[in-house]
Design an enzyme around this catalytic site. Structure first.
Site, PDB file in Angstrom:
ATOM      1  N   GLU A  75       0.819  -1.218   0.000  1.00 57.96           N
ATOM      2  CA  GLU A  75       0.000   0.000   0.000  1.00 57.96           C
ATOM      3  C   GLU A  75       0.851   1.266   0.000  1.00 57.96           C
ATOM      4  O   GLU A  75       0.828   2.032   0.964  1.00 57.96           O
ATOM      5  CB  GLU A  75      -0.898   0.008   1.248  1.00 57.96           C
ATOM      6  N   PRO A  76       1.607   1.494  -1.059  1.00 55.26           N
ATOM      7  CA  PRO A  76       2.478   2.668  -1.060  1.00 55.26           C
ATOM      8  C   PRO A  76       1.713   3.963  -1.272  1.00 55.26           C
ATOM      9  O   PRO A  76       0.759   4.010  -2.059  1.00 55.26           O
ATOM     10  CB  PRO A  76       3.401   2.403  -2.251  1.00 55.26           C
ATOM     11  N   GLY A  77       2.100   5.000  -0.566  1.00 54.52           N
ATOM     12  CA  GLY A  77       1.538   6.324  -0.784  1.00 54.52           C
ATOM     13  C   GLY A  77       2.673   7.279  -1.115  1.00 54.52           C
ATOM     14  O   GLY A  77       2.914   7.622  -2.277  1.00 54.52           O
ATOM     15  N   ARG A  89       3.128  20.050   6.526  1.00 53.07           N
ATOM     16  CA  ARG A  89       4.150  19.151   7.071  1.00 53.07           C
ATOM     17  C   ARG A  89       5.234  19.849   7.902  1.00 53.07           C
ATOM     18  O   ARG A  89       5.576  19.359   8.976  1.00 53.07           O
ATOM     19  CB  ARG A  89       4.770  18.290   5.966  1.00 53.07           C
ATOM     20  N   CYS A 116      -1.845  33.492  10.724  1.00 56.85           N
ATOM     21  CA  CYS A 116      -1.573  34.057  12.047  1.00 56.85           C
ATOM     22  C   CYS A 116      -1.236  32.981  13.063  1.00 56.85           C
ATOM     23  O   CYS A 116      -2.009  32.718  13.992  1.00 56.85           O
ATOM     24  CB  CYS A 116      -2.771  34.867  12.505  1.00 56.85           C
ATOM     25  N   GLU A 117      -0.120  32.307  12.857  1.00 58.78           N
ATOM     26  CA  GLU A 117       0.398  31.278  13.755  1.00 58.78           C
ATOM     27  C   GLU A 117       1.912  31.322  13.644  1.00 58.78           C
ATOM     28  O   GLU A 117       2.445  31.372  12.530  1.00 58.78           O
ATOM     29  CB  GLU A 117      -0.042  29.867  13.306  1.00 58.78           C
ATOM     30  N   TYR A 136       0.934  13.955   1.165  1.00 56.51           N
ATOM     31  CA  TYR A 136       0.548  14.606   2.421  1.00 56.51           C
ATOM     32  C   TYR A 136       0.750  16.120   2.325  1.00 56.51           C
ATOM     33  O   TYR A 136       1.172  16.776   3.267  1.00 56.51           O
ATOM     34  CB  TYR A 136       1.313  13.987   3.601  1.00 56.51           C
TER      35      TYR A 136
HETATM   36  C1  LIG Z   1      -0.960   5.874   5.472  1.00 56.50           C
HETATM   37  C2  LIG Z   1      -1.070   4.446   5.157  1.00 56.50           C
HETATM   38  C3  LIG Z   1      -0.380   3.902   4.070  1.00 56.50           C
HETATM   39  C4  LIG Z   1       0.554   4.691   3.206  1.00 56.50           C
HETATM   40  O1  LIG Z   1       1.702   5.106   3.878  1.00 56.50           O
HETATM   41  P1  LIG Z   1       2.937   5.738   3.091  1.00 56.50           P
HETATM   42  O2  LIG Z   1       3.927   5.996   4.147  1.00 56.50           O
HETATM   43  O3  LIG Z   1       2.464   6.980   2.437  1.00 56.50           O
HETATM   44  O4  LIG Z   1       3.395   4.720   2.105  1.00 56.50           O
HETATM   45  C5  LIG Z   1      -0.564   2.562   3.790  1.00 56.50           C
HETATM   46  N1  LIG Z   1      -1.394   1.787   4.552  1.00 56.50           N
HETATM   47  C6  LIG Z   1      -2.057   2.285   5.610  1.00 56.50           C
HETATM   48  C7  LIG Z   1      -2.959   1.397   6.386  1.00 56.50           C
HETATM   49  C8  LIG Z   1      -1.919   3.623   5.951  1.00 56.50           C
HETATM   50  O5  LIG Z   1      -2.569   4.099   7.012  1.00 56.50           O
END
Ligand SMILES: *Cc1c(COP(=O)(O)O)cnc(C)c1O
Length: 403
Positions: A259-261, A298, A328-329, A357
């Site tokens: 599950e890469p993001g 971030r 304003c922070e 993100y």
């Molecule tokens: C956030 C998340 C991801 C992705 O994470 P990355 O660090 O962006 O790869 C994959 N699986 C789950 C369950 C997550 O909560």
């Protein structure tokens, strides 16, 4: 090379720019690393949930890992087939669970015993069977920022091994549950392989032990978390990552779900902001820009480092400056003590590694409309979300305004 100056002129700032070709090459590299085994890359939609981005991954063959029913709906809108969609997250409402079951997605990642019972009950009400996977918390320290660490018992995510085993037995005996997978995700921005391998070993052992009691799982979901270079971190190579996972799966015939993001999108994205002016308070020099923490959170949230490049005609010496936004922070900064030359009104700053993100964590704080987003593919740029207007921001309140 992307012509940031032209893009800023055409689309104005603040602006998010995404390089889709870079996303493609990241996807292909990771997918390629898993060749030889059955695998599914389920893009973690929360990293960058713009429909055109999700569709781009859909076209490459990716699935989607979603953490709300909103993200599940996005995945459908973007054309990801139901059998490639996963629904994760520690707190799913009844309505979300019901809709996920009705949409017949690949599986729901269950994160507690209580949730397993809710899923069973709702599947029963619907007169159907729900495919589930259980998120195991292997109690491994991923050695990343505490806010993005998820695989320790101190964290709210997943269940311990003993509970997991109990839950599999319960699910296996239920007419309304079908246990098909097992899941772990120990954290984000991981730069060390050892914690991942250790977690995978623990989880693979559980798969084997379940197999001895005739519970055969089809999906080994290793979560996301692969780190990227923001600065000069050493990162994990996809090939080494896949080999480490393979080494834990001897004699198991199972589909690997990843599950890469961040890995797919972070370094494909740039945030463009213009210099409004410079100012000096005592010895401190500030560069005030038109983007802010409501666009890119971030740095404020994690003190995250982003490389910043100035596009300027300035030939002055470099000096240390804080780059700050108009919100304003005091937390509204992109960098502190960063080396930049003297800058003029309308000089452009390119904030790198903003593709994950970034926009998604944005808000309308200080009644600031969110930035536009554009995508570049084969050298062509295209708007994929228009800039928010003041009218957009007040639309949901206006009808309730009393005279
Ligand atoms: C956030 C998340 C991801 C992705 O994470 P990355 O660090 O962006 O790869 C994959 N699986 C789950 C369950 C997550 O909560």
């Amino acid at each position: 090379m992307i012509n940031f100056k032209e893009l800023a002129k055409e689309y104005k700032t603040p602006l998010y720019v995404y390089d889709l070709d870079y996303m493609t090459s990241q996807y292909n590299e990771l997918k390629g690393a898993f060749k030889g085994k059955k695998s599914l890359l389920a893009y973690a939609v929360k990293a960058n949930s713009n429909l055109s981005i999700v569709k781009h991954f859909a076209d490459l063959g990716a699935g989607a890992d979603c953490v709300s029913i909103g993200e599940v709906r996005r995945a459908f809108l973007a054309g990801i087939p139901s059998y490639k969609i996963i629904f994760s997250g520690v707190g799913k409402s009844d309505d979300e669970i019901r809709e996920a079951i009705e949409k017949d997605i690949l599986y729901i990642n269950v994160e507690s015993e209580a949730e397993l019972r809710r899923v069973e009950l709702i599947a029963k009400e619907l007169g159907t069977t729900c495919r589930i996977s259980i998120r195991v918390n292997p109690n491994i320290d991923p050695k990343t920022h505490p806010y993005i660490s998820t695989g320790l018992h101190d964290n709210k995510f997943g269940v311990d091994l003993n509970s997991a085993k109990r839950m599999y037995i319960f699910a296996n005996n239920s007419e309304n549950l079908e246990p098909v997978g097992i899941h772990f995700h120990i954290g984000s921005q991981l730069t060390e392989l050892t914690p991942i391998r250790e977690a995978a070993e623990i989880v693979a052992d559980l798969i084997r032990s379940l197999s001895t009691i005739k519970i055969e799982l089809k999906f080994f979901d290793i979560g996301g978390g692969l780190g990227v270079k923001y600065d000069n971190e050493t990162t994990i190579l996809p090939y080494d990552y896949a080999q480490a996972i393979f080494s834990t799966l001897t004699a198991l015939d199972i589909t690997i779900v990843c599950e890469p993001g961040r890995f797919l999108t972070a370094n494909a994205g740039y945030f463009l902001t213009k210099v409004l002016y410079e100012k000096q308070n005592g010895n401190k020099k500030f560069v005030v820009v038109d983007g802010a923490m409501n666009d890119l959170l971030r740095p404020a949230l994690y003190k995250a480092y982003h490389k910043i490049e100035a596009i300027t005609d300035s030939t002055s010496q470099m000096r240390k400056v804080d780059i700050v936004g108009p919100v304003c922070e005091s937390g509204d900064f992109f960098a502190k003590d960063y080396m930049l030359p003297e800058l003029a009104h309308n000089d452009l700053l390119v904030i790198h590694s903003a593709g994950a993100y970034g926009f998604g964590m944005g808000s309308n704080y200080n009644t600031r409309g969110r930035s536009a987003e554009i995508a570049i593919k084969d050298g062509q740029d295209k708007l994929i979300r228009r800039r928010e207007t003041f009218e957009d921001l007040v639309a949901l309140e206006l009808e309730f305004l009393q005279n």
